[in-house]
Design a protein around this motif. Structure first.
Motif, PDB file in Angstrom:
ATOM      1  N   VAL A  13       0.845  -1.204   0.000  1.00  0.00           N
ATOM      2  CA  VAL A  13       0.000   0.000   0.000  1.00  0.00           C
ATOM      3  C   VAL A  13       0.877   1.250   0.000  1.00  0.00           C
ATOM      4  N   ALA A  14       0.562   2.168  -0.911  1.00  0.00           N
ATOM      5  CA  ALA A  14       1.234   3.479  -0.921  1.00  0.00           C
ATOM      6  C   ALA A  14       0.324   4.457  -0.191  1.00  0.00           C
ATOM      7  N   VAL A  15       0.860   5.122   0.824  1.00  0.00           N
ATOM      8  CA  VAL A  15       0.107   6.157   1.546  1.00  0.00           C
ATOM      9  C   VAL A  15       0.696   7.501   1.118  1.00  0.00           C
ATOM     10  N   VAL A  16      -0.153   8.400   0.647  1.00  0.00           N
ATOM     11  CA  VAL A  16       0.344   9.686   0.147  1.00  0.00           C
ATOM     12  C   VAL A  16       0.017  10.778   1.168  1.00  0.00           C
ATOM     13  N   GLY A  17       1.036  11.252   1.859  1.00  0.00           N
ATOM     14  CA  GLY A  17       0.852  12.251   2.923  1.00  0.00           C
ATOM     15  C   GLY A  17       1.264  11.642   4.254  1.00  0.00           C
ATOM     16  N   SER A  18       1.975  12.438   5.077  1.00  0.00           N
ATOM     17  CA  SER A  18       2.524  11.859   6.308  1.00  0.00           C
ATOM     18  C   SER A  18       2.024  12.562   7.562  1.00  0.00           C
ATOM     19  N   GLY A  19       0.794  13.068   7.503  1.00  0.00           N
ATOM     20  CA  GLY A  19       0.191  13.661   8.699  1.00  0.00           C
ATOM     21  C   GLY A  19      -0.501  12.590   9.528  1.00  0.00           C
ATOM     22  N   PRO A  20      -1.298  13.005  10.515  1.00  0.00           N
ATOM     23  CA  PRO A  20      -1.955  12.042  11.399  1.00  0.00           C
ATOM     24  C   PRO A  20      -2.734  10.954  10.658  1.00  0.00           C
ATOM     25  N   SER A  21      -3.551  11.328   9.669  1.00  0.00           N
ATOM     26  CA  SER A  21      -4.380  10.301   9.022  1.00  0.00           C
ATOM     27  C   SER A  21      -3.511   9.289   8.274  1.00  0.00           C
ATOM     28  N   GLY A  22      -2.383   9.736   7.726  1.00  0.00           N
ATOM     29  CA  GLY A  22      -1.463   8.823   7.047  1.00  0.00           C
ATOM     30  C   GLY A  22      -0.876   7.822   8.032  1.00  0.00           C
ATOM     31  N   PHE A  23      -0.427   8.325   9.182  1.00  0.00           N
ATOM     32  CA  PHE A  23       0.167   7.409  10.161  1.00  0.00           C
ATOM     33  C   PHE A  23      -0.878   6.481  10.782  1.00  0.00           C
ATOM     34  N   TYR A  24      -2.093   7.001  11.023  1.00  0.00           N
ATOM     35  CA  TYR A  24      -3.113   6.103  11.582  1.00  0.00           C
ATOM     36  C   TYR A  24      -3.506   5.031  10.563  1.00  0.00           C
ATOM     37  N   ALA A  25      -3.482   5.383   9.280  1.00  0.00           N
ATOM     38  CA  ALA A  25      -3.776   4.376   8.248  1.00  0.00           C
ATOM     39  C   ALA A  25      -2.664   3.323   8.220  1.00  0.00           C
ATOM     40  N   ALA A  26      -1.407   3.797   8.294  1.00  0.00           N
ATOM     41  CA  ALA A  26      -0.272   2.853   8.292  1.00  0.00           C
ATOM     42  C   ALA A  26      -0.382   1.925   9.498  1.00  0.00           C
ATOM     43  N   GLU A  27      -0.741   2.496  10.644  1.00  0.00           N
ATOM     44  CA  GLU A  27      -0.867   1.690  11.873  1.00  0.00           C
ATOM     45  C   GLU A  27      -1.954   0.615  11.711  1.00  0.00           C
ATOM     46  N   LEU A 103      -3.467   5.079  -1.053  1.00  0.00           N
ATOM     47  CA  LEU A 103      -4.366   5.696  -0.069  1.00  0.00           C
ATOM     48  C   LEU A 103      -3.928   7.149   0.146  1.00  0.00           C
ATOM     49  N   PHE A 104      -4.773   8.075  -0.261  1.00  0.00           N
ATOM     50  CA  PHE A 104      -4.425   9.499  -0.113  1.00  0.00           C
ATOM     51  C   PHE A 104      -4.799  10.007   1.271  1.00  0.00           C
ATOM     52  N   THR A 105      -3.817  10.598   1.930  1.00  0.00           N
ATOM     53  CA  THR A 105      -4.054  11.240   3.230  1.00  0.00           C
ATOM     54  C   THR A 105      -3.344  12.593   3.181  1.00  0.00           C
ATOM     55  N   CYS A 106      -3.628  13.345   2.117  1.00  0.00           N
ATOM     56  CA  CYS A 106      -2.832  14.548   1.854  1.00  0.00           C
ATOM     57  C   CYS A 106      -3.463  15.815   2.417  1.00  0.00           C
ATOM     58  N   GLY A 107      -4.512  15.671   3.243  1.00  0.00           N
ATOM     59  CA  GLY A 107      -5.028  16.817   3.992  1.00  0.00           C
ATOM     60  C   GLY A 107      -5.711  17.859   3.134  1.00  0.00           C
ATOM     61  N   ALA A 108      -5.807  19.056   3.686  1.00  0.00           N
ATOM     62  CA  ALA A 108      -6.463  20.179   3.009  1.00  0.00           C
ATOM     63  C   ALA A 108      -5.446  21.301   2.971  1.00  0.00           C
ATOM     64  N   GLU A 109      -4.800  21.453   1.818  1.00  0.00           N
ATOM     65  CA  GLU A 109      -3.589  22.274   1.775  1.00  0.00           C
ATOM     66  C   GLU A 109      -3.800  23.745   1.481  1.00  0.00           C
ATOM     67  N   THR A 110      -5.028  24.124   1.145  1.00  0.00           N
ATOM     68  CA  THR A 110      -5.219  25.544   0.849  1.00  0.00           C
ATOM     69  C   THR A 110      -6.351  26.109   1.717  1.00  0.00           C
ATOM     70  N   ASP A 111      -6.695  27.378   1.492  1.00  0.00           N
ATOM     71  CA  ASP A 111      -7.693  28.027   2.339  1.00  0.00           C
ATOM     72  C   ASP A 111      -8.956  28.336   1.576  1.00  0.00           C
ATOM     73  N   ARG A 112     -10.058  28.385   2.308  1.00  0.00           N
ATOM     74  CA  ARG A 112     -11.283  28.898   1.690  1.00  0.00           C
ATOM     75  C   ARG A 112     -11.125  30.409   1.547  1.00  0.00           C
ATOM     76  N   ARG A 113     -11.811  30.955   0.563  1.00  0.00           N
ATOM     77  CA  ARG A 113     -11.716  32.395   0.344  1.00  0.00           C
ATOM     78  C   ARG A 113     -13.003  33.092   0.761  1.00  0.00           C
ATOM     79  N   LEU A 114     -12.876  34.358   1.156  1.00  0.00           N
ATOM     80  CA  LEU A 114     -14.060  35.130   1.545  1.00  0.00           C
ATOM     81  C   LEU A 114     -14.862  35.547   0.326  1.00  0.00           C
TER      82      LEU A 114
END
Ligand code: NAP
Length: 458
Positions: A13-27, A103-114
């Motif tokens: 399995v390839a996990v893309v992104g190394s934040g919490p959701s990536g590590f919990y998926a690996a676990e 498995l993509f766990t790449c988060g939300a990398e940008t911001d919502r705009r007003l």
């Protein structure tokens, strides 16, 4: 071919992104009882996503999650590919060739705009930029924030806004023994900001702060919290929300705001919470000078109340403004993406294409799956659900030939002359950061530039 998930034919399995959701998926994969190999891909040279570059430097306890991730990373089934950008350095199709599932766990990398005029004036920033800057994220290292003005405005009343307000409110002495990046500490130490306005479009009962984060504003060294007691008058629908037993956080928050409203300010700085005000436009000649606000009223049933403009306008002179109104996911080339919601369309973590059918071998977890909500721990259950879906699909994921996983990817990396950072490499960087921090009485002094990191690794 042997059954997939056995020592003769491990599930790759390839996990893309190394934040919490990536590590919990690996676990969840490693602890699944199947034979698995997990390759984790991260575009930065360092792992841990928002735990490293989002969690505020003065909240070290939240960073202890890294101890759990470190254990997972040391498992023999796990390999880390830092400084590898999926979609640019290695394509999704290439991951599919080498792994049974991606498995993509790449988060939300940008911001919502007003979506209001003046949003891009000089002096108007996103919270993400400031957070990345003080946390030493290489993308934001060179951002410049002009803190020579007395009034700063933060739009939004969530925990990211709380972090931004608190970091602007704290003295250099309160921050200097945290892992805040040196360049940010130096700038903040010279800050002239005295008034911080945290502006919510809805009322005090709808503010999204967690109570612990809100309470901290009453405990700062040189900043008083401020609330106008008149703004704490609630409509019956909000009273009904607070009476709900499942809504204790909001009830506590309103109590805290009431406490703040009773205080007499005596300190150098103030953080003022304002409610029922929405930004209509930002104004200034060449740079931000003021925000124009419209008074709102709430409309709708309890828990469905939205802000509606009343036409009553006021202006607030300010020199710097941060929009902290939520994050948004970014599309990864070749993978389906729901632009409106900034997520990968999915059913229990199985990615769906535009006609709603499951894309074989493609999964997602964390903020790219459900949007930017919840605290670090929320991602564990989210990743466990996705891994459950993936394991239920094992028969469908089986291929005639074994997948080469790490070996195949290493060959691609070598062919392309890419500089991947493995977990041992990260441990070396980590030790060097800790060493640099010791000299200043800090837990670490982060590297903020890729070339410094690669130079250290030789
Ligand atoms: P958030 O909690 O969703 O808060 C966003 C804020 O922006 C809300 O007050 C929202 O108001 C407001 N907003 C949205 N659109 C707006 C608009 N067009 N105009 C004016 N205001 C607008 O998002 P966040 O603060 O970015 O946090 C993201 C997640 O990370 C949250 O789950 C948060 O708890 C978590 N987090 C946790 C911590 C911690 O535990 N210490 C630290 C940081 C982040 P409405 O309510 O009216 O939509």
């Amino acid at each position: 071919m042997n059954t997939l998930g056995t020592s003769e034919n491990p599930l790759q399995v390839a996990v893309v992104g190394s934040g919490p959701s990536g590590f919990y998926a690996a676990e969840a994969l490693i602890k699944s009882g199947r034979a698995v190999r997990v390759g984790m891909f991260e575009r930065l040279a360092s792992p841990f996503g928002l735990v490293r570059s989002g969690v505020a430097p003065d909240h070290p306890k939240l960073k202890q999650a890294i101890l759990v991730y470190d254990k997972i990373a040391r498992a023999p089934e796990f390999s880390f590919f830092g400084n590898i950008n999926v979609g640019k350095d290695i394509m999704l199709g290439e991951l599919h060739q080498n792994y049974h599932a991606v498995l993509f766990t790449c988060g939300a990398e940008t911001d919502r705009r007003l979506g209001i005029s003046g949003e891009d004036l000089r002096g108007s920033h996103t919270a993400t930029e400031l957070v990345g800057w003080y946390n030493g994220h290489p993308d934001y290292r060179d951002r410049v924030f002009d803190l020579s003005h007395e009034v700063a405005v933060i739009i939004g009343q969530g925990n990211v806004a709380a972090d931004v307000c608190r970091i602007l409110a704290k003295t250099a002495d309160e921050l200097k023994h945290t892992d805040i990046s040196e360049h940010a500490l130096d700038t903040l130490a010279e800050s002239k900001v005295r008034e911080i306005h945290a502006i919510g479009r809805r009322g005090p009962a709808q503010a999204k702060f967690t109570s612990r984060e809100l309470r901290e504003f009453g405990e700062l060294g040189d900043c008083d919290p401020g609330v106008d007691a008149l703004e704490l008058t609630l409509n019956p629908e909000s009273e009904a929300e607070l009476a709900d037993k499942n809504n204790v956080v909001s009830a506590k928050n309103v109590e805290i705001f009431r406490d703040f409203a009773r205080r007499t300010p005596s300190k150098h700085r103030r953080c003022i919470f304002q409610f029922l005000r929405g930004p209509v436009r930002l104004e200034g000649t060449g740079r931000l000078e003021r925000v124009v606000l419209e008074r709102n009223r709430l409309q709708g049933a309890p828990f469905q109340q939205s802000a509606r403009g009343t036409g009553e306008i006021s202006t607030l002179e300010c020199g710097i403004l941060f929009r902290s109104i939520g994050y948004k996911g970014v599309a990864v080339s070749e993978a389906p993406f729901d632009k409106r919601n900034g997520v990968m369309p999915n059913r229990a973590g199985r990615v769906l294409d535009s006609d709603g059918s499951v894309v074989p071998g493609l999964y997602c977890a964390g903020w790219i799956k459900r949007g930017p909500t919840g605290i670090i721990g929320t991602n564990r259950a989210c990743s466990v659900e996705t891994v459950g879906s993936l394991l239920a699909d094992l028969d469908a994921l089986a291929t005639r030939d074994a997948k080469s996983g790490m070996a195949g990817v290493r060959a691609l990396i070598e062919q392309r002359g890419l500089r991947a950072v493995n977990y041992d490499g990260w441990l070396k960087l980590d030790a060097a950061e800790v060493e640099r921090g010791k000299l200043k009485g800090k837990p670490r002094e982060k590297f903020t530039r890729l070339h410094e990191m690669l130079a250290l690794l030789g």
